[in-house]
Each structure stands twice: as structure tokens, then as C-alpha cells.
Design an enzyme around this catalytic site. Structure first.
Site, PDB file in Angstrom:
ATOM      1  CG  HIS A 155      35.334 -34.335  47.948  1.00 47.67           C
ATOM      2  ND1 HIS A 155      34.458 -34.297  46.884  1.00 47.67           N
ATOM      3  CD2 HIS A 155      34.901 -35.334  48.779  1.00 47.67           C
ATOM      4  CE1 HIS A 155      33.533 -35.239  47.065  1.00 47.67           C
ATOM      5  NE2 HIS A 155      33.781 -35.876  48.188  1.00 47.67           N
ATOM      6  CD  GLU A 184      -2.343   1.151   2.904  1.00 46.64           C
ATOM      7  OE1 GLU A 184      -3.211   1.997   3.146  1.00 46.64           O
ATOM      8  OE2 GLU A 184      -1.999   0.257   3.720  1.00 46.64           O
ATOM      9  CG  LEU A 185       1.526   5.691  -2.184  1.00 47.02           C
ATOM     10  CD1 LEU A 185       3.048   5.609  -2.177  1.00 47.02           C
ATOM     11  CD2 LEU A 185       1.031   6.398  -3.446  1.00 47.02           C
ATOM     12  CD  GLU A 229      10.699   7.197   3.396  1.00 53.16           C
ATOM     13  OE1 GLU A 229      11.574   6.315   3.282  1.00 53.16           O
ATOM     14  OE2 GLU A 229      10.080   7.689   2.421  1.00 53.16           O
TER      15      GLU A 229
END
Length: 1018
Positions: free
Chosen positions: A921, A191-192, A197
Site C-alpha cells: 500500500h 433477382e436472378l 458463382e
């Protein structure tokens, strides 16, 4: 150490990136491949001929030339997977992955993605058959006049048709005539849209986004937006058409949604995200996404970036954008004008000589090269878009005029350029309308938005007595509901001083919230009070919602740390009172204490009482005016590597370390009755704060050799030439709080505090002689000079003021590395042992196989270098172990301690480090090997357990034993309680074993047995 950076590309964008990166003190050299005439041998910047299409060769080049970061400019290498390939080869690379770059590389993917995630865009269709595309154009219920090649077409694959016939012709040109090659195998028909912009770019770290100022590109070749489409003929920034509110809307509905969607689909987006938008009457809609900086938008954005671009890129790659957002110049505009070859975007001549470039730079303008080359010592054209002239000025109009003057000064025969860059901004700015409150500088909607953002943060601080709901005229607190019977209210107020200036310069605002709360909460503690609620005051000239939210968000988090509710606050926007980007803070804390528990107990404090010092985190929030003066004298910037603090930290990061909050730590201790007084070491330092809680007839005797002084204070004293008195009167010198206790209670209280924080017995009280100073600090100069841990060998200060040890030949220490995977509680014990002057061990590096763990922070606080070797990034154990081994060799390590390191090492690695590798450990080996040792001990009914430090052998938990520490098993023991007591034993055994091996008292014999020296055995 300064880094070498490689930039991929050859245009004006890449020149701008190189120009900005070269300004970083952390960057040693910028290579550009292939580059252009502007990036050839220009200071730190030079060109490279390395192949950028062969990623294997490129990765090896980066390793061979110690390239620490690759920055990709154009989209084609990104779509080809350059980031994936370099990252897999161990080369850090800035930009999105190939999967994420589909947002630009495939317009059909991009449009479908936007539909899936509800991102506003034009209506569209995707086609591989030109007849179907034309049918869509002619039957759509909207003007379907925008035709796009779905693939990459160098920014030129978009045709905006005037009517349906022209749109159908565009489809045929793209799909049948291959106008854009394979990029047009699929077309998208859209779509235009009508409107303005704009280009909105952001940095994205995969989770959060940090928007850049909005810009506007000019695609058409000629003035008035006439002529053919191009790659861009100029740009300006920021665009007045995009308000602060609109930019926030774009951030939420487009940028953040896109990043969230990519993350959800398994392709986290890391890099620069570019959204081309149309500002329609229905709101902003996405025209296209690009996966990198735009060109020429980059040439107007980077000159407006106030932050160090190298730091911004690293923060983006490391996921730190949310707490270290880039800072932009708010009071400037930038305009760039592109000069192109005659004939562009069609065929054009190359080799045209260009002159006048030095004259342009003398005008205070920046020329960014694109299609240029060097020939016979001069610059000639070699492409369509040849160069851009960029101007930065206080206003848009001034920047536009300066850029146009610069273009006129360039000698470039036949050059094509536009003279109307920014014409839409001029039209927008010239519109007249009625004044609003916002026009005066007060943005009510921004203030309301801030309140909505911080409401949930404040609510999370609710506690017994209040629910911390914001929005009323006043806040309420119920003392009875909080458990008080006969309370005295205690109030305190404070600010954070000129630490504000450091935070504002660094663009790091979140920590100030903790500073503000700490300064007030730590004060009310001096009365023995529990902090109940807090209010903040934030004032500024122009409200930046993100900055204010970061500060107040920090306040809310700190209130949770302190145990008080954020009950309310005030945000004051006062145009003309503060400069752009500046703000001020004040805090108010109210606490309560039962009438019989108030501090200080002046009648109980007596000569001979001991002082317990509690560690500070650094400078805290006092003395920053002097700190800034010392930095100015030393010519150090906040972005400079810190000559104090942890390796890799900048000056700004160390100085912005938040002030410690002591309420949760010390309230139980204060309520025990053993503490007679508490002093917060705030403005006035050691000399003025401790006497505030003492009877006038008593004096303070402190010994600075008894506590650890952070390196920042040693540096300040040396660089500023500060006297001992100035240091002690201005700074906390490493002590954030001081407690007064009777000698019989001292060790018990000290242990209570040390369970959570570093603390020491730092002095005592004596009868104050007439005319004597109320506070005497002994050995302060010694401690500052040596930077040593407490208990260090005393140093003598010679008459010239320099510091010397007792021996001119220091004893060599064994270089130790510690491997961790988590919190590093044993690491802390090893660090404390290595700090002792008598220790034979020096911890030179801490290596973790997991990023971001607490153990790394412990090492950083102790100024020990750290490395992360993430096992997830390696295809095999051997490759992972090989990397560990290389790091150990880099640091010259002679001995390795495994402190909670949760990876099994290969036999090859263990053999190489045989006799130099220690592990701990939690059982008395050889009993209860492997995991769940405590559970095994309880199930077996063992009456004694403990921990074992042993040399590592290929068989798990089978190496020769160095040290064992026994722990009785109680009838009431659970796995958790037994583990806790064994852990305490580990903190004794592991440092002892490290010391034995580091000193040579114990070693592993050829037969795998322990060999003791006679002195060690005795």
C-alpha cells in the site's frame, strides 16, 4: 501441453477439419461427435458419442475430458447457440455466436443487414404471405426468379426458376406444402443474377478478416450443371476467375464490411465467414452468407493451408489475425469430387459396401468420409453424400485428373458423381488474349495499391526536418530545421539475413520491419549520430500486397520508435529471381552528429575504463543460418513448442522477437559526454564488434556471469555443440550494445540506462599484450549452462563439459504467485529478487484479471508461466476467487503477492490464504488507508509518507505489517512526484518482504501479529 480438440459434426467437412487439426504438434487428440467411419480410430482421431444437442451435458463432458477447444462444423448448432453456451461455461469454442449466425440462419435478416451496410447483393423482397410473394414475382422490374426458404434448409432451400410460373410454384411448395419445414415460413424472393458463382471464405476475429483462396462449388447433380440441386457435388480451389485485385475488392466491399457491420450492431463475428458470390458485370454481389466452412469447399481449402490450423483457430479466437495471418500454399491446386448414393438427393439405399479406399490413398489422394459407417470391419454408405476424393497437385489440370482417377478406383456400386468438376475454370483458362506486363509477373496496380496503403504510415513518421511524404522521385531533409549547426552526416545500410526465412516459413512478417530499422539505426549510433531518415528496399518475385504492407508497416512503426522519418523506399517485383513467397529486404539510414560530439572518442579511451552492456531481446538479426542448422539437427519445427523462452511460445515466435532499437534510450546518454564509445553487437558477435570502437593497444575483458543470458542461447549452444568461441563470434549472447565509460561515470550512466532497460557493468579495458586476443570472455560456458541471472553462484564445468552446482542438494524455494492487473512495475522488482541465487522465493505463475497487460509481457520475458482470469467473465466475486484459487493449487503455490491487483478478494479466499497473502500500500499504514493515499497525505500536510507491505486481512489495508519504507514529503511535491518516489521505495520494500516471508524469517502468528525469528530480528 498438447490439447484435446472436439469437433461437432459428421460430414466430409468435419473429417477434413479433424485430418488437418491432427497434423498439429500442439494437438494431442481429436474427438469427433458423432463422426463417421473415416474419423473412427484413425491415429489421433476418434469418434465420441457425447450428446451435442444438450449443451449443458456437452460442456460438462469437455471439462471432464480436458477438451481445450471445440470446433463446430455444421450451421444448425451454431444457430442454436452452442458457442454462446459453451463459452459461458468456460469451454473455448470456435464459431460465431447465435446472434452472429443469423447471417445464415435467417436469409431475410441477412438481406436486410446487407442493405443497411451497403454490401452489394441482388434486389429482393421478404414475405410471409405466398400471395404477396407471387405478386412481387410477377410485377418486379427485374427477373425475380430466385426463391429461398429464409431459415436453415441444409443447403438445399434455394430454387432458381426458369420463369415466373415456376417461381410462384416454388413459393407454394415452400410455404404451403412445407417442402423445407419451418425454414420456409418466410421466403425471400431475389433477382436472378448472371455471371460466375464463387465461394469466398475468410477467418474473422471480430475485427479483422483473413481471406482464404477463392473456391467454386458445383451444386447440380449431373455434368454440365444439369439435374436437381444438391448440397454440393465437388469443388476446386483456387479459382482462376478471381484475380488478386478482385479478391482484394471482395475483401474490402464484402468480407470486411460484413465483419465491421456485425461489430457495429453488437454481434462481433468470430469464426469462418463464407460469402457465396456472383461475379456480375457490375462487380461481385452476395448470393448468401454461411457461418461456417462450406462442404465440399472445406475439403479443398484445408489441404492448401500451410499454417497449423490449430494455431489459426486460436489466433482467430484471441483477436490476433491482423498480426498472425494464415499462410497458404501458393503453387498448388486442389480438386475434390463427391461420391453420392444412387437416388440422391431423393431417396437412396444405405448399407452399400465401399471398397478400394486404401488404394486411393496409395495414389497420393485423400478420402474424406461423410455418410459412411463401419460394419463388420468394412465401410458402408449411411447417407446421401458418402465421401469425397481430394487431389492436390501443382496445377489445376493435374489435380482434376488425379481426383477423377481416384474416384474410378473406389468400389461403390451405383455411385453418383460428376466428371466435369472445374469445367468453368477450364473454359476460363482456355481463353486467348493479348499479353500484358502483368502476364510477365509484374503487377503495377498491386505496387500502386501498396504505395497508397503505406503513405499514411510513412506520413506518421514525419519529424523536424521533413514531412515524410511519399510519391516523389527523391526525399528531402532540412538539417537546419532539425536543429543542427555544424553537422556531420552518418549513413548505414543493412539487411536482416536469413531471419527472413524464419518469418516467411511462419507467415509472420511485421516484426522484420523493426529488425531492419534496428540494424541500421543501431549502427549509426556508433558515431554518436541521431537517426534522421530511413529508406527501405523490398524485392520479391511476385508482390503479395498484404505481406509487403505488413513488412513496410513494421518499418514505419519502427521509424517512429527510432525517431527517424520513413522518407522513401523501393518495391521491386522481379519474376524468376525469387521463388514464390520469398522476398528480400535492405534498409538505409542517414543520421547526423555535431562535429564536436562524434564517437568513438579514441583519444579519451583508456586502460581501466568500464564496459556497460545493454540487454538484447534475444538473437536479434544475426547468426540465423547457424540457428536454422541447429534446429534442423534438433528436428524442431517453427511451430513446435519452444524449449526456450516463455511458456506457450513456439520456436518461431521466440526467434522472431524483434531486434531492440536503442536510439531513443541511448541518445541522451551518448550526448551527456560520459560515454566514450558505443558498439552495436551485430554480425561478428562479442568478439568482433567491440574492438571496432577501441584503440588497437587496448583489449576487452568480459565476464559473462555479470549479465543475464537469454535461454535461447543456452539451448543453441547445447543442441549445436557450439564452442564458446563460436557462440561469442556469432551471437550477441544477451548484449545488444556495449558502452565504454570512465569508472567515475559508470554508476551514473548505468542508472540512466537501467531506468528504461536491463543493463550491467560487464567488463573493463586492459592493455593488450602482444599476440593476445583482443576480446576475452570469461565464464561464458558457465552462464550458458546455468542460464542464471547476473550474480549467480559460480558453477564448475567438469572435464566432460557438463554443468554442476556447488551442492548436489538444491535448497527448496517457496513457490510464489503474483496477482496483477496492469503494468506490473512491482512485479519486475519481485522477479529480479527471485532471480538472485540467494533468494528463498520462486515465482511460478503470474495471474492477471485483465488480458494483454504489460505485466503479462514482463512475466513472459522472464520465462514465468502466466494465466488470465478475466473477472468480467464471472457472475460473482466468489466464482472469480474460486477460479483464482484453483490456478494457485494447480501450480502448488505456497505464497501470494498482490502487485497492483485491483480486485477486492472475498473473505473466504483471504481466510484460506491467511498468513500467505502479501499486499503493498502506498502509505505508512495505518495512516491514509484506501485509495488516493498520496492525495490524503498532501491534504493532511504530512511531512513523511512511504509504503507498507502487509499481510492481507478481511478489512482493507488492516493486516499485520511486514516491511515499511519511509519517503519524505517535499514542499514542492505533487501527487505525481510523490507517487513516483513512493513507487521507487516499493521496489525495495516489496522484494524484501517477499524474501522475509518466503525464507520463514517472518510469519503471521495465531493472534494476527507478526512473529520474527531471532536471526531475522537481529
Amino acid at each position: 501441453m498438447a490439447e484435446r480438440v472436439l469437433i461437432i459434426g459428421s460430414g466430409g467437412r468435419e473429417h477434413a477439419l479433424a485430418w488437418k487439426l491432427a497434423q498439429s504438434p500442439q494437438v494431442q487428440q481429436v474427438l469427433v461427435a458423432p463422426g463417421n467411419a473415416g474419423t473412427a480410430n484413425c491415429g489421433k482421431i476418434s469418434n465420441s458419442e457425447v450428446s451435442v444437442s444438450n449443451h449443458t451435458i456437452l460442456a460438462q463432458f469437455c471439462k471432464d475430458h480436458n477438451v481445450g477447444l471445440v470446433v463446430v462444423g455444421p450451421e444448425v448448432p451454431l444457430a442454436a447457440g452452442i458457442v454462446d453456451d459453451l463459452t459461458a461455461a468456460g469451454v473455448p469454442c470456435f464459431g460465431p455466436s447465435a446472434k452472429a449466425a443469423q447471417l445464415e440462419a435467417s436469409k431475410s435478416f441477412s438481406k436486410a443487414f446487407m442493405d443497411r451496410h451497403g454490401i452489394p447483393t441482388a434486389r429482393w423482397g421478404s414475405f410471409t404471405d405466398p400471395r404477396e410473394a407471387c405478386s412481387y414475382i410477377r410485377t418486379a422490374s427485374f427477373p425475380a426468379l430466385v426463391v429461398k426458404a429464409s431459415g436453415l434448409a441444409a443447403g438445399k432451400g434455394v430454387i432458381v426458376a426458369r420463369d415466373q410460373d415456376e417461381a410462384c410454384q416454388a413459393v407454394m411448395d415452400i410455404m404451403k406444402d412445407k417442402a423445407f419445414g419451418s425454414a420456409g415460413e418466410t421466403v425471400v424472393v431475389e433477382e436472378l443474377l448472371e455471371g460466375e458463382e464463387v465461394s469466398c471464405l475468410c477467418f474473422s476475429d471480430g475485427s479483422s478478416v483473413s481471406p482464404m483462396p477463392p473456391a467454386q462449388d458445383h451444386k447440380r447433380l449431373q455434368d454440365g450443371d444439369m439435374g436437381p440441386n444438391t448440397g454440393g457435388m465437388g469443388a476446386y480451389c483456387p479459382t482462376p476467375q478471381v484475380s488478386r485485385e478482385l479478391l482484394q475488392q471482395i475483401r474490402e466491399t464484402v468480407l470486411q464490411k460484413t465483419v465491421d457491420g456485425m461489430k457495429e450492431e453488437g454481434a462481433p463475428y468470430v469464426g469462418v465467414l463464407y460469402a457465396g458470390l456472383m461475379l456480375t458485370n457490375q462487380g461481385p454481389k452476395v448470393l448468401e452468407f454461411n457461418c461456417r466452412f462450406g462442404d465440399p469447399e472445406c475439403q479443398v481449402l484445408l489441404p492448401l493451408l500451410k499454417s497449423d490450423l490449430y494455431e489459426v483457430l486460436l489466433n482467430t479466437l484471441n483477436g490476433k489475425l491482423s498480426c498472425r495471418a494464415p499462410v497458404w500454399h501458393q503453387d498448388s491446386s486442389a480438386v475434390t469430387v463427391v461420391m453420392a448414393s444412387a437416388g440422391y438427393p431423393g431417396s437412396y439405399q444405405k448399407g452399400v459396401e465401399i471398397t478400394g479406399l486404401s488404394q486411393v490413398q496409395e495414389m497420393g489422394l485423400q478420402v474424406f468420409h461423410a455418410g459412411t459407417a463401419l460394419r463388420d470391419g468394412g465401410v458402408v454408405s449411411s447417407g446421401g453424400r458418402v465421401l469425397t476424393v481430394t487431389a492436390v497437385r501443382p496445377s489445376f489440370e493435374a489435380a482434376l485428373q488425379a481426383a477423377n482417377r481416384g474416384v474410378a478406383a473406389v468400389g461403390f456400386p451405383g455411385a453418383a458423381f460428376r466428371r466435369d468438376i472445374g469445367h468453368r475454370a477450364i473454359a476460363h483458362l482456355s481463353q486467348r488474349r493479348g499479353l500484358t506486363y502483368k502476364d510477365s509477373g509484374v503487377d503495377i496496380s498491386a505496387g500502386n495499391k501498396l504505395v497508397e496503403m503505406i503513405k499514411p504510415l510513412a506520413k506518421a513518421t514525419g519529424r523536424a526536418g521533413c514531412n515524410a511524404e511519399l510519391g516523389g522521385f527523391a526525399g528531402l531533409f532540412d538539417l537546419k530545421a532539425a536543429g543542427f549547426t555544424d553537422p556531420i552526416l552518418v549513413s548505414g545500410t543493412d539487411g536482416v539475413g536469413t531471419k527472413l526465412k524464419v518469418a516467411q516459413a511462419c507467415g509472420q512478417h511485421g516484426g522484420l520491419g523493426q529488425d531492419l530499422v534496428a540494424m541500421c539505426v543501431n549502427d549509426v549510433l556508433a558515431q554518436g549520430a541521431e537517426p534522421l531518415f530511413f529508406l527501405d528496399y523490398f524485392s520479391c518475385g511476385s508482390l503479395d500486397v498484404d505481406v509487403a504492407a505488413a513488412v513496410v508497416g513494421g518499418v514505419a512503426k519502427a521509424c517512429q520508435m527510432a525517431g527517424c522519418a520513413l522518407l522513401g523506399g523501393e518495391t521491386a517485383e522481379m519474376p524468376g529471381v525469387y521463388a514464390q513467397g520469398e522476398y528480400d529486404l535492405a534498409g538505409f539510414c542517414v543520421g547526423a552528429v555535431e562535429r564536436g560530439a562524434m564517437l568513438p572518442r579514441l583519444g579519451d579511451i583508456a586502460e581501466g575504463d568500464l564496459l556497460i552492456g545493454v540487454a538484447s531481446s534475444g538473437v536479434h538479426s544475426n547468426g540465423f543460418s547457424l540457428v536454422r542448422k541447429v534446429l534442423e539437427r534438433a528436428d524442431l519445427r517453427y511451430s513446435s513448442p519452444a524449449p526456450f523462452g516463455a511458456p506457450g511460445q513456439t520456436v518461431g515466435e521466440v526467434l522472431l522477437t524483434p531486434t531492440k532499437i536503442y536510439s531513443r534510450l541511448l541518445l541522451p546518454v551518448l550526448r551527456s559526454g560520459a560515454v566514450k564509445a558505443y558498439a552495436h553487437i551485430t554480425g561478428g558477435g562479442l568478439l568482433e564488434n567491440i574492438p571496432r570502437v577501441l584503440p588497437h593497444e587496448l583489449a576487452v575483458n568480459l565476464d559473462a556471469s555479470r549479465w543475464s543470458i537469454p535461454p535461447v542461447f543456452s539451448w543453441l549452444q547445447k543442441e549445436g555443440g557450439l564452442s564458446e568461441e563460436e557462440m561469442a563470434r556469432t551471437f550477441n549472447c544477451g548484449l545488444g550494445a556495449v558502452l565504454v565509460v570512465a569508472p567515475p561515470d559508470a554508476q551514473r550512466v548505468l542508472r540512466q540506462v537501467q531506468a528504461h532497460e536491463d543493463a550491467w557493468i560487464v567488463g573493463s579495458l586492459a592493455h593488450k599484450q602482444q599476440g593476445a586476443e583482443p576480446v576475452v570472455v570469461r565464464n561464458l560456458k558457465h552462464g550458458l549452462c546455468s542460464g542464471s541471472a547476473p550474480g549467480a553462484v559460480e558453477l564448475e564445468v567438469r572435464q566432460n563439459g557438463s554443468c554442476h552446482g556447488d551442492s548436489s542438494t538444491p535448497r527448496k524455494r517457496t513457490r510464489v504467485a503474483v496477482l496483477i492487473s496492469g503494468t506490473g512495475t512491482n512485479l519486475q522488482a519481485l522477479i529480479e529478487q527471485a532471480r538472485r541465487p540467494s533468494s528463498s522465493a520462486e515465482i511460478v505463475v503470474v495471474i492477471s484479471n485483465r488480458p494483454g497487460v504489460q505485466g503479462l509481457k514482463r512475466a513472459a520475458l522472464a520465462a514465468i508461466q502466466t494465466r488470465v482470469v478475466d473477472h468480467k467473465l464471472y457472475g460473482s466475486r466468489a466464482e472469480f476467487d474460486g477460479t483464482i484459487d484453483r490456478v494457485l493449487e494447480e501450480f502448488g503455490v505456497e505464497m501470494v503477492c498482490l502487485a497492483g491487483f485491483m480486485r477486492i478478494l472475498t473473505g473466504t479466499f483471504v481466510k484460506k490464504w491467511n498468513g500467505k497473502l502479501l499486499n503493498i500500500h502506498p502509505s505508512l499504514l495505518p495512516s491514509f488507508k484506501g485509495v488516493n493515499a498520496q492525495k490524503q497525505a498532501l491534504q493532511a500536510g504530512a511531512r513523511i509518507s512511504g509504503c507498507t507491505v502487509h499481510f492481507v486481512a478481511e478489512e482493507v489495508d488492516a493486516g499485520a505489517i511486514v516491511v515499511q519504507e519511509a519517503v519524505p514529503v517535499l514542499v514542492s511535491d505533487t501527487e505525481e512526484s510523490l507517487s513516483d518516489r513512493i513507487r521507487e521505495a516499493e521496489h525495495q520494500a516489496f522484494p524484501a518482504a517477499m524474501e522475509l516471508v518466503a525464507s520463514g524469517a517472518v510469519r503471521l502468528g495465531p493472534d494476527g501479529r507478526i512473529v520474527w525469528t531471532s536471526t531475522a530480528q537481529s
